[in-house]
Motif scaffolding. Structure first.
Motif, PDB file in Angstrom:
ATOM      1  N   LEU A  83       4.992   4.277   2.746  1.00 22.50           N
ATOM      2  CA  LEU A  83       4.418   3.056   2.193  1.00 22.50           C
ATOM      3  C   LEU A  83       4.411   3.209   0.675  1.00 22.50           C
ATOM      4  O   LEU A  83       3.671   4.039   0.146  1.00 22.50           O
ATOM      5  CB  LEU A  83       3.000   2.882   2.734  1.00 22.50           C
ATOM      6  CG  LEU A  83       2.288   1.566   2.552  1.00 22.50           C
ATOM      7  CD1 LEU A  83       2.950   0.496   3.404  1.00 22.50           C
ATOM      8  CD2 LEU A  83       0.837   1.686   2.958  1.00 22.50           C
ATOM      9  N   THR A  84       5.252   2.441  -0.029  1.00 17.43           N
ATOM     10  CA  THR A  84       5.299   2.532  -1.483  1.00 17.43           C
ATOM     11  C   THR A  84       4.303   1.562  -2.092  1.00 17.43           C
ATOM     12  O   THR A  84       4.110   0.458  -1.596  1.00 17.43           O
ATOM     13  CB  THR A  84       6.703   2.240  -2.033  1.00 17.43           C
ATOM     14  OG1 THR A  84       7.106   0.950  -1.594  1.00 17.43           O
ATOM     15  CG2 THR A  84       7.704   3.276  -1.579  1.00 17.43           C
ATOM     16  N   VAL A  85       3.687   1.996  -3.187  1.00 16.76           N
ATOM     17  CA  VAL A  85       2.659   1.202  -3.860  1.00 16.76           C
ATOM     18  C   VAL A  85       3.059   1.069  -5.323  1.00 16.76           C
ATOM     19  O   VAL A  85       3.400   2.064  -5.969  1.00 16.76           O
ATOM     20  CB  VAL A  85       1.280   1.873  -3.749  1.00 16.76           C
ATOM     21  CG1 VAL A  85       0.215   1.039  -4.444  1.00 16.76           C
ATOM     22  CG2 VAL A  85       0.908   2.110  -2.300  1.00 16.76           C
ATOM     23  N   GLY A  86       3.013  -0.162  -5.853  1.00 15.52           N
ATOM     24  CA  GLY A  86       3.330  -0.383  -7.256  1.00 15.52           C
ATOM     25  C   GLY A  86       3.435  -1.859  -7.570  1.00 15.52           C
ATOM     26  O   GLY A  86       3.194  -2.705  -6.720  1.00 15.52           O
ATOM     27  N   ARG A  87       3.793  -2.164  -8.822  1.00 12.22           N
ATOM     28  CA  ARG A  87       3.888  -3.551  -9.264  1.00 12.22           C
ATOM     29  C   ARG A  87       5.202  -4.210  -8.881  1.00 12.22           C
ATOM     30  O   ARG A  87       5.332  -5.429  -8.941  1.00 12.22           O
ATOM     31  CB  ARG A  87       3.724  -3.624 -10.786  1.00 12.22           C
ATOM     32  CG  ARG A  87       2.313  -3.452 -11.249  1.00 12.22           C
ATOM     33  CD  ARG A  87       2.122  -3.867 -12.706  1.00 12.22           C
ATOM     34  NE  ARG A  87       3.321  -3.791 -13.504  1.00 12.22           N
ATOM     35  CZ  ARG A  87       3.531  -2.942 -14.500  1.00 12.22           C
ATOM     36  NH1 ARG A  87       2.605  -2.079 -14.822  1.00 12.22           N
ATOM     37  NH2 ARG A  87       4.652  -2.962 -15.180  1.00 12.22           N
ATOM     38  N   SER A  88       6.192  -3.444  -8.482  1.00  8.80           N
ATOM     39  CA  SER A  88       7.503  -3.992  -8.134  1.00  8.80           C
ATOM     40  C   SER A  88       7.416  -4.849  -6.869  1.00  8.80           C
ATOM     41  O   SER A  88       6.649  -4.549  -5.945  1.00  8.80           O
ATOM     42  CB  SER A  88       8.501  -2.865  -7.907  1.00  8.80           C
ATOM     43  OG  SER A  88       9.716  -3.371  -7.400  1.00  8.80           O
ATOM     44  N   SER A  89       8.221  -5.885  -6.825  1.00  8.24           N
ATOM     45  CA  SER A  89       8.245  -6.748  -5.635  1.00  8.24           C
ATOM     46  C   SER A  89       8.892  -6.040  -4.449  1.00  8.24           C
ATOM     47  O   SER A  89       8.750  -6.474  -3.320  1.00  8.24           O
ATOM     48  CB  SER A  89       8.991  -8.046  -5.937  1.00  8.24           C
ATOM     49  OG  SER A  89      10.324  -7.757  -6.294  1.00  8.24           O
ATOM     50  N   THR A  90       9.587  -4.934  -4.688  1.00  7.28           N
ATOM     51  CA  THR A  90      10.202  -4.185  -3.604  1.00  7.28           C
ATOM     52  C   THR A  90       9.234  -3.204  -2.950  1.00  7.28           C
ATOM     53  O   THR A  90       9.561  -2.630  -1.918  1.00  7.28           O
ATOM     54  CB  THR A  90      11.435  -3.401  -4.106  1.00  7.28           C
ATOM     55  OG1 THR A  90      11.021  -2.488  -5.115  1.00  7.28           O
ATOM     56  CG2 THR A  90      12.486  -4.348  -4.656  1.00  7.28           C
ATOM     57  N   CYS A  91       8.066  -3.003  -3.537  1.00 11.28           N
ATOM     58  CA  CYS A  91       7.072  -2.083  -2.967  1.00 11.28           C
ATOM     59  C   CYS A  91       6.435  -2.704  -1.731  1.00 11.28           C
ATOM     60  O   CYS A  91       6.259  -3.920  -1.651  1.00 11.28           O
ATOM     61  CB  CYS A  91       5.999  -1.745  -3.996  1.00 11.28           C
ATOM     62  SG  CYS A  91       6.592  -0.688  -5.325  1.00 11.28           S
ATOM     63  N   ASP A  92       6.040  -1.842  -0.789  1.00  9.56           N
ATOM     64  CA  ASP A  92       5.369  -2.312   0.419  1.00  9.56           C
ATOM     65  C   ASP A  92       3.995  -2.888   0.094  1.00  9.56           C
ATOM     66  O   ASP A  92       3.557  -3.849   0.715  1.00  9.56           O
ATOM     67  CB  ASP A  92       5.232  -1.164   1.425  1.00  9.56           C
ATOM     68  CG  ASP A  92       6.597  -0.603   1.820  1.00  9.56           C
ATOM     69  OD1 ASP A  92       7.492  -1.413   2.124  1.00  9.56           O
ATOM     70  OD2 ASP A  92       6.754   0.632   1.806  1.00  9.56           O
ATOM     71  N   VAL A  93       3.301  -2.261  -0.852  1.00 14.63           N
ATOM     72  CA  VAL A  93       2.009  -2.763  -1.328  1.00 14.63           C
ATOM     73  C   VAL A  93       2.233  -3.192  -2.771  1.00 14.63           C
ATOM     74  O   VAL A  93       2.353  -2.359  -3.665  1.00 14.63           O
ATOM     75  CB  VAL A  93       0.911  -1.683  -1.224  1.00 14.63           C
ATOM     76  CG1 VAL A  93      -0.411  -2.226  -1.728  1.00 14.63           C
ATOM     77  CG2 VAL A  93       0.779  -1.177   0.200  1.00 14.63           C
ATOM     78  N   ASN A  94       2.267  -4.499  -2.995  1.00 17.55           N
ATOM     79  CA  ASN A  94       2.571  -5.046  -4.310  1.00 17.55           C
ATOM     80  C   ASN A  94       1.282  -5.206  -5.112  1.00 17.55           C
ATOM     81  O   ASN A  94       0.392  -5.947  -4.722  1.00 17.55           O
ATOM     82  CB  ASN A  94       3.279  -6.387  -4.157  1.00 17.55           C
ATOM     83  CG  ASN A  94       3.798  -6.919  -5.465  1.00 17.55           C
ATOM     84  OD1 ASN A  94       3.209  -6.725  -6.515  1.00 17.55           O
ATOM     85  ND2 ASN A  94       4.917  -7.609  -5.396  1.00 17.55           N
ATOM     86  N   LEU A  95       1.212  -4.500  -6.245  1.00 15.99           N
ATOM     87  CA  LEU A  95       0.041  -4.578  -7.125  1.00 15.99           C
ATOM     88  C   LEU A  95       0.401  -5.329  -8.402  1.00 15.99           C
ATOM     89  O   LEU A  95       0.087  -4.877  -9.507  1.00 15.99           O
ATOM     90  CB  LEU A  95      -0.460  -3.169  -7.461  1.00 15.99           C
ATOM     91  CG  LEU A  95      -0.847  -2.270  -6.293  1.00 15.99           C
ATOM     92  CD1 LEU A  95      -1.283  -0.908  -6.799  1.00 15.99           C
ATOM     93  CD2 LEU A  95      -1.941  -2.907  -5.461  1.00 15.99           C
ATOM     94  N   ALA A  96       1.033  -6.473  -8.275  1.00 13.88           N
ATOM     95  CA  ALA A  96       1.474  -7.252  -9.433  1.00 13.88           C
ATOM     96  C   ALA A  96       0.299  -7.633 -10.332  1.00 13.88           C
ATOM     97  O   ALA A  96       0.461  -7.811 -11.535  1.00 13.88           O
ATOM     98  CB  ALA A  96       2.216  -8.492  -8.982  1.00 13.88           C
ATOM     99  N   TYR A  97      -0.887  -7.735  -9.783  1.00 17.22           N
ATOM    100  CA  TYR A  97      -2.080  -8.122 -10.540  1.00 17.22           C
ATOM    101  C   TYR A  97      -2.658  -6.965 -11.347  1.00 17.22           C
ATOM    102  O   TYR A  97      -3.485  -7.168 -12.223  1.00 17.22           O
ATOM    103  CB  TYR A  97      -3.155  -8.654  -9.581  1.00 17.22           C
ATOM    104  CG  TYR A  97      -3.539  -7.668  -8.503  1.00 17.22           C
ATOM    105  CD1 TYR A  97      -4.472  -6.674  -8.735  1.00 17.22           C
ATOM    106  CD2 TYR A  97      -2.936  -7.722  -7.250  1.00 17.22           C
ATOM    107  CE1 TYR A  97      -4.812  -5.763  -7.755  1.00 17.22           C
ATOM    108  CE2 TYR A  97      -3.273  -6.819  -6.265  1.00 17.22           C
ATOM    109  CZ  TYR A  97      -4.206  -5.842  -6.520  1.00 17.22           C
ATOM    110  OH  TYR A  97      -4.537  -4.939  -5.545  1.00 17.22           O
ATOM    111  N   ASP A  98      -2.246  -5.737 -11.081  1.00 19.27           N
ATOM    112  CA  ASP A  98      -2.838  -4.544 -11.701  1.00 19.27           C
ATOM    113  C   ASP A  98      -1.969  -4.074 -12.865  1.00 19.27           C
ATOM    114  O   ASP A  98      -0.914  -3.480 -12.666  1.00 19.27           O
ATOM    115  CB  ASP A  98      -2.976  -3.428 -10.661  1.00 19.27           C
ATOM    116  CG  ASP A  98      -3.829  -2.273 -11.138  1.00 19.27           C
ATOM    117  OD1 ASP A  98      -4.039  -2.145 -12.367  1.00 19.27           O
ATOM    118  OD2 ASP A  98      -4.273  -1.497 -10.284  1.00 19.27           O
ATOM    119  N   GLN A  99      -2.412  -4.320 -14.095  1.00 14.50           N
ATOM    120  CA  GLN A  99      -1.630  -3.966 -15.273  1.00 14.50           C
ATOM    121  C   GLN A  99      -1.582  -2.460 -15.534  1.00 14.50           C
ATOM    122  O   GLN A  99      -0.760  -1.993 -16.319  1.00 14.50           O
ATOM    123  CB  GLN A  99      -2.171  -4.682 -16.508  1.00 14.50           C
ATOM    124  CG  GLN A  99      -3.594  -4.298 -16.860  1.00 14.50           C
ATOM    125  CD  GLN A  99      -4.145  -5.141 -17.991  1.00 14.50           C
ATOM    126  OE1 GLN A  99      -3.475  -6.045 -18.466  1.00 14.50           O
ATOM    127  NE2 GLN A  99      -5.355  -4.843 -18.407  1.00 14.50           N
TER     128      GLN A  99
END
Length: 156
Positions: A83-99
């Motif tokens: 399970l990948t976590v990060g701001r990228s849209s390709t991540c399973d857990v998208n943290l786009a809101y977290d700068q």
């Protein structure tokens, strides 16, 4: 003589026309049959469905649950594999809101009953229960994992 030759060609052309017409109909029949067979839903075995469902239920008994920020609190992600976590849209857990999260910040991996988290060289790091990790680290139920400003808890 010319009439005889023309009559002989007439005898050959009619069977060829019939053969070509039959071939075209056969071709379209096969195409339609293939479409019908391919569009039919597969026949499923009830025993196989039950065993697959129970195996999936056993495998996904741990979740990554968002605690903070409040806007995303309560979101759950099953820990059943990588399970990948990060701001990228390709991540399973998208943290786009977290700068403060990196594009590809960390990966949670599950091997049997063991879950590990690994930082991918992010600037802000990965924190488990208030301690920054250096390499792949095992997490267990109840651990709080911070990635950027997002805090997760490993839950059942």
């Amino acid at each position: 003589m010319d009439l005889v030759v023309a009559a002989n060609y007439q005898g050959w052309i009619r069977p060829i026309q019939v053969f070509i017409l039959a071939f075209v109909f056969l071709f379209f029949f096969r195409v339609i049959r293939a479409i019908m067979v391919e569009s039919r839903p597969p026949i499923r075995d009830k025993r196989q469905e039950r065993s697959t469902a129970s195996a999936a239920a056993k495998k996904t008994w741990l979740y990554l649950t968002v605690l903070e920020p409040e806007d995303a609190a309560g979101e759950r992600f099953p820990l059943s594999g990588a399970l990948t976590v990060g701001r990228s849209s390709t991540c399973d857990v998208n943290l786009a809101y977290d700068q403060f999260a990196s594009t590809k910040h960390a990966t949670f991996s599950r091997n049997g009953d063991t879950v590990t988290v690994e930082d991918h060289g992010s600037t802000n790091g990965v924190w488990i229960d208030g301690e920054r990790i250096d390499g792949p680290t095992r997490v267990k139920k109840g651990d709080r994992v911070q990635i950027g400003e997002t805090i997760f808890e490993v839950t059942k």
